[in-house]
Motif scaffolding. Structure first.
Motif, mmCIF file in Angstrom:
data_model
loop_
_atom_site.group_PDB
_atom_site.id
_atom_site.type_symbol
_atom_site.label_atom_id
_atom_site.label_comp_id
_atom_site.label_asym_id
_atom_site.label_seq_id
_atom_site.Cartn_x
_atom_site.Cartn_y
_atom_site.Cartn_z
ATOM 1 N N ARG A 193 0.842 -1.195 0.000
ATOM 2 C CA ARG A 193 0.000 0.000 0.000
ATOM 3 C C ARG A 193 0.877 1.245 0.000
ATOM 4 O O ARG A 193 0.591 2.229 -0.672
ATOM 5 N N TYR A 194 1.928 1.196 0.811
ATOM 6 C CA TYR A 194 2.897 2.299 0.888
ATOM 7 C C TYR A 194 4.274 1.761 0.511
ATOM 8 O O TYR A 194 4.593 0.605 0.817
ATOM 9 N N SER A 195 5.074 2.597 -0.116
ATOM 10 C CA SER A 195 6.365 2.141 -0.631
ATOM 11 C C SER A 195 7.306 1.620 0.457
ATOM 12 O O SER A 195 8.142 0.758 0.208
ATOM 13 N N ASP A 244 6.369 -0.051 3.143
ATOM 14 C CA ASP A 244 5.825 -1.235 3.812
ATOM 15 C C ASP A 244 6.789 -2.409 3.667
ATOM 16 O O ASP A 244 7.411 -2.577 2.612
#
Length: 201
Positions: A50-52, A54
Motif C-alpha cells: 500500500r505504501y512504498s 511497507d
C-alpha cells in the motif's frame, strides 16, 4: 474537492483483474537463506504494498512465525520450498487473522504435508487453493459492482453535491467493510470449532 466515484470503482475492478498468485514453480528449487527468502518475497509481493516503505517480510517476522509455531524452524539456516509456501499463506492470512488463528489453520499443513512424505504434496494443496481463489475473482467483481450501485442510491433525499457524494462513498466503504466483517466472523467461528475439537481429542 470533486470525488469521481466511478473512477474509484473502475480502479478497484481493474486491480482485481491483476490479482495473481506465486506459482510453486516460481519458487527456487534450492533451499534459501533468510536474506534470499525476504528478497524473494519483496520481489514477488511489491505490487501489493500500500505504501512504498511497507515491509513484506523481515527476519524478525520469520523468527516470530517460527516461535509461534506457524512455520517449522529452518534447517541449517536454510528454508525449503515448503517453508516458502507456508510463508506465502501466512502473508495472505496475517491481514485478517491473529497469529494464534493462523497457527490453528496451518497446523494440519505443518504436521502432515510439510515433510513431503505424503502422497499429496504441500505444493499441490497450495496450487489447488490458489486456483480456486482465482475462480472467485469474477463473482467478487459482480459483488463489488452491486455494492457500488446500491451506494449510489443512498442519501437520495440530500441535495446533490460534494457532501452527498462523500456520504455515498462512505456507504460504499461500509458495504465492502460489512462483507469483510461477516467473512472474518465466519472464519473465526470455523477456527473456534477446530480448536474446540482438538481439545476434545
Amino acid at each position: 474537492m470533486t470525488i469521481d466515484t466511478n473512477d474509484i470503482l473502475n480502479s478497484i475492478l481493474e486491480s482485481l483483474d491483476h490479482v495473481d498468485y506465486i506459482r510453486p514453480e516460481e519458487i527456487p528449487n534450492i533451499d534459501l537463506y533468510m536474506d534470499q527468502v525476504t528478497t524473494f518475497m519483496d520481489d514477488h509481493f511489491s505490487s501489493t504494498k500500500r505504501y512504498s516503505d511497507d515491509k513484506i517480510l523481515t527476519k524478525t517476522m520469520i523468527n516470530n512465525y517460527t516461535k509461534n509455531n506457524l512455520l517449522p524452524p529452518s534447517v541449517k539456516k536454510k528454508y525449503s520450498r515448503e517453508h516458502m509456501l507456508l510463508l506465502i499463506l501466512i502473508y495472505y492470512f496475517k491481514n485478517i487473522l491473529s497469529i494464534r488463528d493462523i497457527e490453528t489453520v496451518l497446523k494440519p499443513l505443518r504436521e502432515k504435508y510439510f515433510s513431503g512424505d505424503d502422497m499429496i504434496q504441500l505444493s499441490d494443496i497450495y496450487k489447488e487453493v490458489c486456483e480456486m481463489e482465482k475462480s472467485r475473482i469474477e463473482p467478487m467483481k459482480a459483488s463489488v459492482q452491486e455494492a457500488y450501485e446500491k451506494s449510489r442510491s443512498a442519501f437520495a433525499d440530500m441535495p446533490e453535491g460534494e457532501d452527498q457524494e462523500k456520504l455515498k462513498l462512505f456507504a460504499f466503504i461500509c458495504s465492502l467493510s460489512f462483507d469483510v466483517y461477516l467473512k472474518k466472523m465466519m472464519i473465526e467461528k470455523i477456527i473456534d470449532e477446530l480448536s474446540a475439537k482438538e481439545k476434545e481429542e
